[in-house]
Design an enzyme around this catalytic site. Structure first.
Site, PDB file in Angstrom:
ATOM      1  N   THR A  11     -20.507 -49.747 -42.244  1.00 48.21           N
ATOM      2  CA  THR A  11     -20.004 -49.293 -43.548  1.00 48.21           C
ATOM      3  C   THR A  11     -21.125 -48.827 -44.477  1.00 48.21           C
ATOM      4  OG1 THR A  11     -20.129 -51.601 -44.215  1.00 48.21           O
ATOM      5  CG2 THR A  11     -17.961 -50.784 -43.537  1.00 48.21           C
ATOM      6  N   CYS A 128     -38.131 -44.363 -42.036  1.00 44.29           N
ATOM      7  CA  CYS A 128     -37.689 -42.967 -42.213  1.00 44.29           C
ATOM      8  C   CYS A 128     -38.837 -42.009 -42.554  1.00 44.29           C
ATOM      9  CB  CYS A 128     -36.612 -42.903 -43.285  1.00 44.29           C
ATOM     10  SG  CYS A 128     -37.006 -43.846 -44.762  1.00 44.29           S
ATOM     11  N   HIS A 245     -35.923 -36.752 -47.724  1.00 44.68           N
ATOM     12  CA  HIS A 245     -37.266 -37.165 -48.141  1.00 44.68           C
ATOM     13  C   HIS A 245     -38.221 -35.978 -48.022  1.00 44.68           C
ATOM     14  CE1 HIS A 245     -35.888 -41.185 -48.256  1.00 44.68           C
ATOM     15  NE2 HIS A 245     -36.569 -41.730 -47.270  1.00 44.68           N
TER      16      HIS A 245
HETATM   17  P1  A2P Z   1     -20.910 -54.342 -45.999  1.00 41.19           P
HETATM   18  O1  A2P Z   1     -20.494 -52.938 -46.368  1.00 41.19           O
HETATM   19  O2  A2P Z   1     -19.761 -55.155 -45.485  1.00 41.19           O
HETATM   20  O3  A2P Z   1     -21.701 -55.038 -47.076  1.00 41.19           O
HETATM   21  P2  A2P Z   1     -26.421 -50.000 -47.101  1.00 41.19           P
HETATM   22  O4  A2P Z   1     -27.784 -49.868 -46.500  1.00 41.19           O
HETATM   23  O5  A2P Z   1     -25.760 -48.691 -47.350  1.00 41.19           O
HETATM   24  O6  A2P Z   1     -26.412 -50.911 -48.297  1.00 41.19           O
HETATM   25  O7  A2P Z   1     -25.517 -50.729 -45.966  1.00 41.19           O
HETATM   26  C1  A2P Z   1     -25.836 -51.970 -45.428  1.00 41.19           C
HETATM   27  C2  A2P Z   1     -24.918 -52.276 -44.244  1.00 41.19           C
HETATM   28  O8  A2P Z   1     -25.233 -53.591 -43.772  1.00 41.19           O
HETATM   29  C3  A2P Z   1     -23.448 -52.303 -44.617  1.00 41.19           C
HETATM   30  O9  A2P Z   1     -22.666 -51.846 -43.547  1.00 41.19           O
HETATM   31  C4  A2P Z   1     -23.220 -53.775 -44.871  1.00 41.19           C
HETATM   32  O10 A2P Z   1     -21.879 -54.201 -44.710  1.00 41.19           O
HETATM   33  C5  A2P Z   1     -24.055 -54.377 -43.762  1.00 41.19           C
HETATM   34  N1  A2P Z   1     -24.329 -55.785 -44.057  1.00 41.19           N
HETATM   35  C6  A2P Z   1     -24.912 -56.313 -45.147  1.00 41.19           C
HETATM   36  N2  A2P Z   1     -24.932 -57.663 -45.087  1.00 41.19           N
HETATM   37  C7  A2P Z   1     -24.330 -57.997 -43.907  1.00 41.19           C
HETATM   38  C8  A2P Z   1     -24.016 -59.228 -43.255  1.00 41.19           C
HETATM   39  N3  A2P Z   1     -24.330 -60.417 -43.806  1.00 41.19           N
HETATM   40  N4  A2P Z   1     -23.386 -59.171 -42.064  1.00 41.19           N
HETATM   41  C9  A2P Z   1     -23.057 -57.992 -41.506  1.00 41.19           C
HETATM   42  N5  A2P Z   1     -23.313 -56.802 -42.074  1.00 41.19           N
HETATM   43  C10 A2P Z   1     -23.948 -56.790 -43.258  1.00 41.19           C
END
Ligand code: A2P
Length: 340
Positions: A11, A128, A245
């Site tokens: 996500t 990156c 970037h």
């Molecule tokens: P979620 O959307 O449920 O918070 P970004 O870099 O755009 O902030 O995205 C970080 C990604 O890592 C998201 O998909 C987020 O899910 C996921 N994430 C963050 N914390 C956890 C966790 N404790 N367990 C699983 N996925 C995580």
């Protein structure tokens, strides 16, 4: 042969890009498992015209998975990559968790694809800013041996995730509307209409005054290029750009190489598009790089302050070549190796 794939952090900003690229590159997928935090469990995401339900990541998430693409941050990778390996998956990890481990390949397919075969269950996807720089520098290093690199980055906020994009957009609107009291939740200073010389935004500076992003560029460059003798110094800077970037890169080479020779090298280098027509104001721009696969290089000049120096302007889509695309290229090579 189609395989089962898991995307950890599906996500997020990079996770969404994973899905877009897997779709367009026709990656052979039998089952796709989308994993994120409990907050996202049950959320629907589209892939190849079908609805997929996001599942909460757990240690049991990887049964039957052949390749797991991780992009949920270093602490999640540290905790869950071992479970994925135990289940028999090979992990391509976009976090910094394992990048500098001696027994973990750190791979940019245009530079060191031969390292992939040496994995023990995890292959690290570099930072990156490092990826786009080494794609551009590899042909110069092969032709003239790079002795020293001085790089300054102009990094988009999407490198800090979806929340960072949201903060830039909201803060920009708030400044434009003249409202006081915008509540920042990610960046330590105003990012709208500003430039912040601190990446990541939430990490303390190291005792030598550098940031961890700068050290990543220094250490990862040497590891990917397979040459510890290259001297590297970096200043990494966040700019109010959503995606793409840009980097000013100065290199000093052992052998003299002219700007014309460098342009010739780039015109046939894999993964590089030469955009260098200053008379017509043609040079790489973040806005043009968005959604594209290549690393764009221009403003190629000889550094007249030293005997053997070259200046470059290097731009790429940080969510694609800087993250999701590079990881998927690694996964494609893994599939070829197992099929072969
Ligand atoms: P979620 O959307 O449920 O918070 P970004 O870099 O755009 O902030 O995205 C970080 C990604 O890592 C998201 O998909 C987020 O899910 C996921 N994430 C963050 N914390 C956890 C966790 N404790 N367990 C699983 N996925 C995580």
């Amino acid at each position: 042969m189609a395989v089962n794939i898991a995307v950890v952090g599906a996500t997020g900003a990079v996770g969404e890009e994973f899905l877009r690229i897997l779709e367009t590159r026709k990656f052979p997928i039998k089952e796709l498992r989308l994993l994120a935090s409990r907050r996202s469990a049950g959320k629907k995401m589209q892939f190849r015209g079908a609805d997929y339900t996001v599942q909460e990541l757990s240690k049991h998430s990887f049964q039957g998975i052949k390749i797991a693409l991780f992009s949920a941050g270093a602490s999640i990778s540290r905790e869950y990559v071992p479970y994925a390996i135990e289940s028999g998956a090979v992990c391509v990890d976009n976090s910094s968790a394992f990048r500098m481990d001696d027994d973990v390949p750190l791979v940019v397919p245009e530079v060191n694809p031969q390292e992939i075969a040496k994995h023990h269950g995890v292959i690290a996807n570099p930072n990156c800013s490092t990826i786009q720089m080494v794609v551009a520098l590899k042909p110069i290093h092969d032709a003239a041996r790079i002795k020293r690199i001085v790089v300054s980055t102009y990094q988009a906020v999407s490198g800090a995730g979806l929340k960072a994009i949201d903060e830039l957009q909201k803060e920009t609107m708030s400044v434009l509307s003249g409202k006081e009291g915008f509540k920042r939740y990610l960046f330590p200073h105003q990012i709208a209409f500003n430039v912040l010389p601190q990446i990541p935004q939430n990490n303390a500076f190291l005792s030598n005054g550098y940031t961890s992003e700068e050290l990543k560029m220094i250490n990862e460059t040497k590891k990917i290029m397979g040459d510890n003798s290259i001297r590297v110094t970096a200043t990494t800077v966040r700019v109010p750009v959503v995606r793409g970037h840009s980097e000013s890169v100065n290199v000093e080479t052992e052998k003299k190489i002219t700007a014309a020779e460098v342009k010739r090298l780039f015109s046939k280098a894999p993964g590089v598009t030469l955009m260098d027509d200053p008379a017509n104001q043609v040079y790489p721009l973040a806005t043009n790089a968005v959604g594209k696969d290549d690393v764009f290089v221009g403003r190629i000049r000889e550094d007249e302050s030293i005997a053997n120096g070259i200046n470059l302007w290097v731009v790429s889509d940080n969510l694609r070549k800087g993250a999701a695309l590079n990881a998927i290229q690694i996964a494609e090579m893994l599939l070829c190796q197992t099929a072969g």
